[in-house]
Each structure stands twice: as C-alpha cells, then as structure tokens.
Design a protein around this motif. Structure first.
Motif, PDB file in Angstrom:
ATOM      1  N   PHE A  35       0.114   5.196   5.004  1.00  0.00           N
ATOM      2  CA  PHE A  35      -0.172   6.764   4.653  1.00  0.00           C
ATOM      3  C   PHE A  35       1.002   7.553   5.233  1.00  0.00           C
ATOM      4  O   PHE A  35       1.576   8.417   4.524  1.00  0.00           O
ATOM      5  CB  PHE A  35      -1.559   7.337   5.006  1.00  0.00           C
ATOM      6  N   ILE A  95       2.210   2.024  -3.552  1.00  0.00           N
ATOM      7  CA  ILE A  95       1.049   2.217  -4.324  1.00  0.00           C
ATOM      8  C   ILE A  95       0.801   3.741  -4.242  1.00  0.00           C
ATOM      9  O   ILE A  95       0.780   4.532  -4.852  1.00  0.00           O
ATOM     10  CB  ILE A  95      -0.021   1.356  -4.325  1.00  0.00           C
ATOM     11  N   LEU A  96       0.859   4.237  -2.743  1.00  0.00           N
ATOM     12  CA  LEU A  96       0.666   5.592  -2.519  1.00  0.00           C
ATOM     13  C   LEU A  96       1.557   6.381  -3.050  1.00  0.00           C
ATOM     14  O   LEU A  96       1.416   7.642  -3.373  1.00  0.00           O
ATOM     15  CB  LEU A  96       0.476   5.719  -1.122  1.00  0.00           C
ATOM     16  N   ALA A 141      -4.908   6.743 -11.139  1.00  0.00           N
ATOM     17  CA  ALA A 141      -4.034   6.529  -9.948  1.00  0.00           C
ATOM     18  C   ALA A 141      -5.323   6.065  -8.792  1.00  0.00           C
ATOM     19  O   ALA A 141      -5.001   5.385  -7.903  1.00  0.00           O
ATOM     20  CB  ALA A 141      -3.353   7.804  -9.731  1.00  0.00           C
ATOM     21  N   LEU A 142      -6.464   6.953  -8.876  1.00  0.00           N
ATOM     22  CA  LEU A 142      -7.437   6.611  -7.693  1.00  0.00           C
ATOM     23  C   LEU A 142      -7.821   5.563  -7.755  1.00  0.00           C
ATOM     24  O   LEU A 142      -8.217   4.858  -6.867  1.00  0.00           O
ATOM     25  CB  LEU A 142      -8.496   7.836  -7.669  1.00  0.00           C
ATOM     26  N   ALA A 193       1.100   6.951  -6.614  1.00  0.00           N
ATOM     27  CA  ALA A 193       0.035   7.640  -6.903  1.00  0.00           C
ATOM     28  C   ALA A 193       0.461   9.141  -6.800  1.00  0.00           C
ATOM     29  O   ALA A 193       0.145  10.275  -7.261  1.00  0.00           O
ATOM     30  CB  ALA A 193      -1.219   7.238  -6.046  1.00  0.00           C
ATOM     31  N   THR A 220      -6.028  -1.403  -4.806  1.00  0.00           N
ATOM     32  CA  THR A 220      -5.001  -2.001  -3.868  1.00  0.00           C
ATOM     33  C   THR A 220      -5.606  -2.159  -2.496  1.00  0.00           C
ATOM     34  O   THR A 220      -5.133  -3.117  -1.777  1.00  0.00           O
ATOM     35  CB  THR A 220      -3.771  -1.146  -4.007  1.00  0.00           C
ATOM     36  N   ILE A 221      -6.421  -1.032  -1.956  1.00  0.00           N
ATOM     37  CA  ILE A 221      -6.851  -1.262  -0.550  1.00  0.00           C
ATOM     38  C   ILE A 221      -7.815  -2.459  -0.681  1.00  0.00           C
ATOM     39  O   ILE A 221      -7.570  -3.332   0.348  1.00  0.00           O
ATOM     40  CB  ILE A 221      -7.717  -0.210  -0.381  1.00  0.00           C
ATOM     41  N   MET A 242       0.694  -1.139   0.092  1.00  0.00           N
ATOM     42  CA  MET A 242      -0.101  -0.215  -0.061  1.00  0.00           C
ATOM     43  C   MET A 242       0.931   1.386   0.021  1.00  0.00           C
ATOM     44  O   MET A 242       0.667   2.280  -0.651  1.00  0.00           O
ATOM     45  CB  MET A 242      -1.015  -0.219   1.279  1.00  0.00           C
ATOM     46  N   VAL A 296      -5.396   3.042  -6.433  1.00  0.00           N
ATOM     47  CA  VAL A 296      -5.514   3.049  -4.923  1.00  0.00           C
ATOM     48  C   VAL A 296      -6.776   2.215  -4.269  1.00  0.00           C
ATOM     49  O   VAL A 296      -6.638   1.258  -3.478  1.00  0.00           O
ATOM     50  CB  VAL A 296      -5.327   4.435  -4.366  1.00  0.00           C
TER      51      VAL A 296
END
Length: 465
Positions: free
Chosen positions: A365, A322-323, A340-341, A326, A347-348, A319, A344
């Motif tokens: 995060f 990926i962030l 990108a959203l 993004a 991926t969650i 995660m 994300v």
C-alpha cells in the motif's frame, strides 16, 4: 507562413534540444496524425521506459556472463504459448491493434493470422490439457499477429494510423521485454541474498492468533470456483494493465498520473527492496502443509534460513501493481470502481494463496502510494497533497521494512500495537491517495495543460490572435 511553425511543438518538448525534438517519433508534423496530447505524452513515456528497459536487458546479459543472476531458461515453442500470465500480455497487444481504427480488411487479416498461430499452439499444447486449460492460454498467437500488424502499420499505414501504430508497437515491445528483465532480476536477488527472513515474517503474521495465508489457502482449497476466479484475476495482470491504460487515454480528465511510469517504476524499486527483507514464501518454507494446512506452530526464536526459490515476497509487487491500476481507474465511474474493488479483493486472496505473507501485502500500500505521488503530473511538487503523499508513502514503507528487519523483537513484543500499525498503514495510504487524487483532479485545469486537447488543434486559434 513561418509564424505557425512553433505552434506544432509540444510544450513538454519545448525545453529539449532541437536535435532531440527532431528524432522524437511522436512529434506533431505538418499533417495531422490524429493523436491527442494524452496519447502523445503516453507514447513518449513508454518509449523512455523501453529504452531504459533495453539498457537493463544489456546489463542483465553482461551480468549473466559473469555469473550473476544466471537464468536457466531456454525458449521452447511447445511451451511458449502456455504461460497464462505472459499470454495475458499478448492478448493486450492484440487489443492495441484494435485501437488503430484500420479498415476491416486489415483487421480481418490480423485476426486470421492470429487464429492460425493459435491453431499451431493448440496442436502443440502439453498432453493432458483439457479444453479449459487450453482456452485460458489463448493470446500468444493473437498478440504475435497483432505485433506484426502494428509493425506493418507503423511503416505502411496512413497519416492517421502510422504514428499511433508506432506508439502501440513501443508498448508491445515493452511488454515483451519486461518479463525477461524481471526474470533475471529474480535470479540476481537470489545470488545477492542467500539467506531469507521467512521465519521472522511467519512469526509476525501469527500475531493475530492465526496465519492469514493458511486461512485463505484452506478457504480456496475448499471452493474450486473461488480459487479459479482468484487465480484468473492474478494471471490477467498484464491484460488489466492494458485496460487501465486504455481507460486513462480515453478519459485523461479523470487520470492524474502516467500508469506506465507507476507500473515500471514500482517494478524497479521492488527488486531493490527485495534485498532489504528477502523472503521466499510459505510454499518454500512449508511445502508439505501449505496451503491446505494446518499451519505449523512456531514458538522459538526465528533465524535466517538458506532456502531455494526467488525472494520476491516483501513487498508484494503484484499487489502493488494492482493497487496502482485500481487507483488509476477509480474515478472512471461506478461500474469501473466496483470492478477495481473486485480485482483488488481477488488479488489479496490469490497472493496469500500463492504463499505471500500478510505483511507483504501491507507494505504494498505505501509503495503504491509513493509512486502515485511521484508520477502525479497534474500537481506541483510543492503541492501539499503531493508532498504529504510522497513523504507518507516513503515514510510508512521505510519504517515498516526497517522495523521488521532490525527491530523484530520489538515488533512481536506488542501484538496489538503491531496490528494497529498495519491497519494504520493501509488506511493512511488510502486516505493520502484520496487527497492526492482530489487535489489533482478537483481543481480547474489550465487548457494549455489539459492532456485531452491537442496542441496542433489550438494552433489556428493562436495564430488568429
């Protein structure tokens, strides 16, 4: 004649000793190599990380010799081309060769050789694999052929190709070595931390009145299409990294940090953090009921367990990566931002489906925010936006990990406060990253520091003055 020589020295290398500048494979030469300053900086950064990764590879071999993190793994050609996430990286290497802008004969030769390798793997595919499974693993053969093509162009290519081929060959070597070093790190963490905090994490996740991972598991189990999309996005992380790197190289004015540094740095930091709050995941904790459910209740006092499997839950590096990607492409336009959203979001879903706890994703995060601030090359360390992002990211991550490990009774004593803190960590990280990006990209830039302008291209103008 000698007055023009200093103009070919890149500012980022001017403070280094002369011998180090001479061995730099990406230094500007008397004949233009066509590299932009963004490419030159990126290739140098990739080379530095490759050297560090190679050193860690040596350390891993020595450590395994003495019994630490011994990897029970042997290379087998019949299965090498059927690891979806590894093949994604090789597909990215194949795309690197396409960016060399070589002639059609060279491109055709690499594609033909790659298809030949893929045909061999097709014949060796495991029994029972259908057409879809075999197509999803395409990449190992094409990437191997592209790596050979990059090596050939790095030696035999023309001035406009040779240096760029060296840079992408360094990136290819990094992507090939990275999984082997991280595999050792996973096994080393198992040796260092025989006990895990899974029951503690499971209890914290249940403060919302349900188990998020089981809820997502039931959702995806009931929707094969959604499950396939989520897992496809999860396994294509290396390819997504390459695409983000390409966008940053093509649009340096919209990127404020080195994506490769954030990616590699988070990998190293994550394996250190795994030792602070080791957890194996719900697949190991409840193998009979996860992910389809129902979620087993747990009302007793949590305690440490000795479970098999890796301890790669807290924080979720997947995660975090990926962030990072993004954040890197979020200012590249509406369509890229929307994509990108979507990545994300999937991926969650996929990380929770694979057994991560919700708090693993929350911790990702501030970890991603911290490395965005650490690698923000366009801002001074004293800039308020950078210092606040770094302090905020490290502070939120540190408070979360320390409180989860040493103050667990307090964390579960007030569910509303804990859930509010989780929401605050996510929103605070996004807000601080937004301020960081606005400060790094919003103000006017000095042309001498603009990565889209090559130093050698400005040399004639400087000489004329």
């Amino acid at each position: 004649m000698s007055f023009g020589a200093p103009a070919t020295v890149c500012p980022s290398m001017s403070g280094l000793p002369g011998w180090l500048r001479r061995v730099d494979p990406f230094r500007p030469g008397p004949v233009s190599d066509g590299l932009s300053q963004a490419e030159r900086t990126f290739f140098r950064t990739s080379l530095a990380w490759l050297m560090l990764l190679a050193a860690l590879g040596v350390v891993s071999q020595v450590a395994q010799h003495w019994g630490l993190g011994r990897v029970e793994f042997h290379f087998n050609l019949s299965t090498a081309g059927f690891d979806l996430i590894a093949n994604s990286g090789f597909l990215g290497i194949f795309l690197c060769y396409g960016r060399l802008r070589t002639g059609w004969r060279e491109q055709t030769l690499v594609v033909a050789l790659g298809l030949f390798f893929e045909a061999i793997l097709w014949r060796l595919r495991p029994p029972g694999w259908g057409l879809t499974g075999s197509l999803l693993t395409v990449g190992f053969g094409l990437g191997s052929a592209a790596a050979l093509g990059l090596a050939a162009q790095a030696v035999l290519g023309g001035p406009q190709v040779r240096t760029r081929a060296r840079g992408y060959l360094v990136l290819a070597a990094f992507m090939m070595l990275f999984p082997h070093v991280t595999l050792w790190a996973h096994f080393a963490v198992i040796d260092w931390t025989p006990q895990v905090y899974d029951l503690f994490a499971y209890q914290v996740d249940g403060l919302a009145g349900f188990q998020p991972s089981f809820a997502v598991g039931a959702l995806l189990e009931g929707s094969p299409v959604l499950l396939s999309l989520a897992m496809l996005v999860y396994n294509e992380l290396p390819l997504l990294l390459f695409l983000a790197l390409f966008l940053a190289l093509d649009h340096p004015e919209r990127a404020y940090n080195q994506v490769i540094s954030s990616f590699a740095g988070m990998g190293l930091a994550g394996f250190l953090l795994y030792n602070l709050y080791p957890a194996s995941g719900l697949v190991v904790l409840f193998p009979e009921t996860f992910p389809q459910g129902p979620a087993p209740p747990w009302d007793g006092l949590p305690h440490l367990l000795e479970l098999p499997g890796t301890r790669n839950c807290m924080p979720s590096l997947h995660m975090s990566w990926i962030l990072c990607l993004a954040f890197a492409v979020f200012r590249m336009g509406r369509r890229v931002r929307a994509a990108a959203l979507v990545v994300v979001g999937f991926t969650i879903l996929s990380t929770l489906y694979l057994g991560h706890y919700w708090i693993d994703l929350v911790a990702a995060f501030p970890l991603a925010l911290s490395f965005q601030a650490l690698t923000a090359s366009g801002l001074s360390w004293k800039a308020p936006a950078r210092s606040q992002a770094l302090a905020g990211g490290l502070g939120m991550l540190g408070v979360a990990l320390v409180s989860l490990r040493w103050f667990h009774p307090w964390v579960v004593a007030c569910p509303a406060l804990t859930l509010g803190a989780q929401a605050g960590i996510i929103l605070g990280s996004l807000l601080l990253e937004h301020r960081l990006a606005r400060a790094a990209l919003g103000g006017p830039r000095n042309p001498a520091r603009n990565p889209s302008v090559e130093v050698s291209d400005r040399a004639p103008r400087l000489a004329q003055t």
